[in-house]
Structure formats: structure tokens, C-alpha cells
Design a protein around this motif. Structure first.
Motif, PDB file in Angstrom:
ATOM      1  N   VAL A 209     -20.020 -20.479  -4.686  1.00  0.00           N
ATOM      2  CA  VAL A 209     -20.092 -19.766  -6.808  1.00  0.00           C
ATOM      3  C   VAL A 209     -19.802 -18.796  -6.489  1.00  0.00           C
ATOM      4  O   VAL A 209     -20.189 -17.653  -6.313  1.00  0.00           O
ATOM      5  N   ILE A 210     -18.689 -18.202  -7.016  1.00  0.00           N
ATOM      6  CA  ILE A 210     -18.078 -17.512  -7.405  1.00  0.00           C
ATOM      7  C   ILE A 210     -18.074 -16.397  -8.754  1.00  0.00           C
ATOM      8  O   ILE A 210     -18.466 -17.419  -9.678  1.00  0.00           O
ATOM      9  N   ILE A 211     -18.704 -15.463  -8.977  1.00  0.00           N
ATOM     10  CA  ILE A 211     -19.911 -14.585  -9.441  1.00  0.00           C
ATOM     11  C   ILE A 211     -18.925 -13.182  -9.583  1.00  0.00           C
ATOM     12  O   ILE A 211     -18.660 -12.435  -8.745  1.00  0.00           O
ATOM     13  N   GLY A 212     -17.908 -13.417 -10.933  1.00  0.00           N
ATOM     14  CA  GLY A 212     -17.878 -11.885 -11.486  1.00  0.00           C
ATOM     15  C   GLY A 212     -18.264 -11.550 -12.157  1.00  0.00           C
ATOM     16  O   GLY A 212     -18.339 -11.713 -13.535  1.00  0.00           O
ATOM     17  N   CYS A 213     -18.850  -9.753 -11.891  1.00  0.00           N
ATOM     18  CA  CYS A 213     -19.362  -9.288 -12.219  1.00  0.00           C
ATOM     19  C   CYS A 213     -18.500  -7.926 -13.206  1.00  0.00           C
ATOM     20  O   CYS A 213     -18.537  -7.963 -12.526  1.00  0.00           O
ATOM     21  N   LEU A 214     -18.832  -7.774 -14.623  1.00  0.00           N
ATOM     22  CA  LEU A 214     -17.533  -6.944 -14.878  1.00  0.00           C
ATOM     23  C   LEU A 214     -18.658  -6.162 -16.273  1.00  0.00           C
ATOM     24  O   LEU A 214     -19.655  -7.052 -16.916  1.00  0.00           O
ATOM     25  N   TYR A 215     -17.810  -5.066 -16.471  1.00  0.00           N
ATOM     26  CA  TYR A 215     -18.141  -4.241 -17.438  1.00  0.00           C
ATOM     27  C   TYR A 215     -16.841  -3.326 -18.113  1.00  0.00           C
ATOM     28  O   TYR A 215     -16.838  -3.141 -17.933  1.00  0.00           O
ATOM     29  N   LEU A 216     -16.732  -4.606 -19.275  1.00  0.00           N
ATOM     30  CA  LEU A 216     -15.599  -4.502 -20.092  1.00  0.00           C
ATOM     31  C   LEU A 216     -16.015  -2.836 -21.327  1.00  0.00           C
ATOM     32  O   LEU A 216     -16.642  -2.603 -21.158  1.00  0.00           O
ATOM     33  N   PRO A 217     -14.697  -2.147 -21.362  1.00  0.00           N
ATOM     34  CA  PRO A 217     -14.417  -0.541 -21.739  1.00  0.00           C
ATOM     35  C   PRO A 217     -15.724  -0.937 -23.326  1.00  0.00           C
ATOM     36  O   PRO A 217     -15.503  -2.310 -24.405  1.00  0.00           O
ATOM     37  N   ASN A 218     -16.063   0.484 -23.557  1.00  0.00           N
ATOM     38  CA  ASN A 218     -16.438   0.002 -24.801  1.00  0.00           C
ATOM     39  C   ASN A 218     -15.373   0.450 -26.064  1.00  0.00           C
ATOM     40  O   ASN A 218     -14.980  -0.588 -27.137  1.00  0.00           O
TER      41      ASN A 218
END
Length: 214
Positions: free
Chosen positions: A36-45
């Protein structure tokens, strides 16, 4: 951001979202765990609006939209997980009318998020709780947690292969009540994983975790 797995080392597959070679912000990391591919992100505010930070947020959404189409075309099991800095619907904020002009609730931002979901992704929490007010963040002011004045900005977006096996999606709200804790609460989902050697596991960062059941 980090991706952890129980009893194994995730295989990193990407660091940084493609589409802008000049973007040096650490906002996307990707790894493979048990196929499984896990894409962990923190999108800009994106604050303030208008301004270059808001423009950057919208461009980041556009890049994510382009990149998110690829695994759907290849039918790869993928979870896009993390702080998207968007409240998709009125159910995702405690007083919608008060937040209409906030950068997390702007129509441009909600439309950008909806466009990604409409590619074929499943919003795990909302899929299993379509009519429930669920929050993942309570700010540290005006006694927000005690008043349940929260927001849902931490999301699990699942590709069809994973969404078909979705069993649970919840927020561990009680953790937000601990002393000196993060203003986000952990979010987790549970999937039924098929195939030999499948076992229960959990994936995620502070906001997010995933659990497999045979």
C-alpha cells in the motif's frame, strides 16, 4: 511529518510533491507498506487572503490534483493522509457562518479539495459518518475543546481498492483533552486486508493511523 509501520521499515517512494522544482517546503512524503502506498501531506495554510501564501496553497492543490490522478489510473492502493487545511463542508466546522471567509473554508479551497475527491477518492470519515459533525482539531483559545468548537481538517482519502475494504474511521477525541497535547486529535481507519500473511496493523502520523484486519 513521518510514516511509521509496526515491525517493519516503510520503503520511501517519494519526498516532495512534483510540479514545482523550486518548492523546498517539506510538505509531502510517501512510502510503501505491505503493498500500500501511503502519501503523508501537510497542505499549506494559506493565510492571509488575498496574498502569495493563498496563491501558493491553491497551486499546491493543483499539483496534488495532478499527482493524485496517477495512482487511480493504475489502480494502485493508495491513502492520502494528513492535514489538508480545508474544512470540506458545513458539517466540518462548528459555526459555518462565522468561518465563510476563513482560508480553511474559502470556496476556492473547498472546490480544490472536492475536485480531488471527485477523481475517485473516498473521504473515509465522511463516507462512514455522512451526517455526523466530526472534528479533528480544537484550537487553544476560548475554551474551544470544552465547547466542542472544532474543525475537521485532517483527512484520509482512499483509492477505490482501499475504500472497498474500509471498515471503520474514527477520531480519538479524548486524546485532545490530555494535558499539553497537540490541538489535533489522532484519526484512524480500519481496513480489511486480503491475501496471505495479512494481519492487523496501523499506519499514520500524529493525526492519522490505519489498521488492517484479516
Amino acid at each position: 511529518m513521518a510514516i511509521l509501520a509496526r515491525d517493519q521499515d516503510p520503503t520511501e517512494t517519494r519526498r516532495g510533491l512534483p510540479g514545482d522544482p523550486d518548492d523546498t517546503h517539506s510538505r509531502y512524503i510517501e512510502a510503501a507498506i505491505d503493498g500500500v502506498i501511503i502519501g503523508c501531506l501537510y497542505l499549506p495554510n494559506g493565510n492571509p487572503v488575498p496574498g502569495p501564501k493563498f496563491d501558493y496553497k491553491l497551486r499546491w492543490f493543483q499539483r496534488l490534483h495532478a499527482y493524485a490522478a496517477e495512482p487511480l489510473e493504475l489502480d494502485i492502493p493508495v491513502a492520502l493522509v494528513g492535514d489538508f487545511n480545508v474544512m470540506p463542508t458545513d458539517l466540518d466546522v462548528y459555526k459555518p457562518a462565522r468561518w465563510r471567509d476563513d482560508v480553511l473554508f474559502r470556496p476556492e479551497v473547498k472546490a480544490a479539495c472536492a475536485a480531488i475527491v471527485e477523481q475517485g477518492w473516498t473521504d473515509a470519515l465522511r463516507h462512514l459518518h455522512p451526517d455526523e459533525r466530526i472534528y479533528t482539531l480544537w484550537k487553544y483559545f476560548r475554551n474551544a475543546f470544552a465547547r466542542d468548537a472544532g474543525f475537521r481538517i485532517d483527512h484520509f482519502l482512499l483509492s477505490p481498492t482501499l475504500a472497498d475494504n474500509l471498515r471503520q474511521a474514527k477520531v480519538d477525541k479524548a486524546v485532545r483533552g490530555w494535558d499539553h497535547t497537540c490541538d489535533h486529535a489522532p484519526v484512524w481507519i480500519e481496513l480489511l486486508q486480503t491475501g496471505p500473511g495479512s494481519e492487523q496493523a496501523r499506519l499514520g502520523d500524529w493525526f492519522s493511523s490505519l489498521r488492517y484486519d484479516r
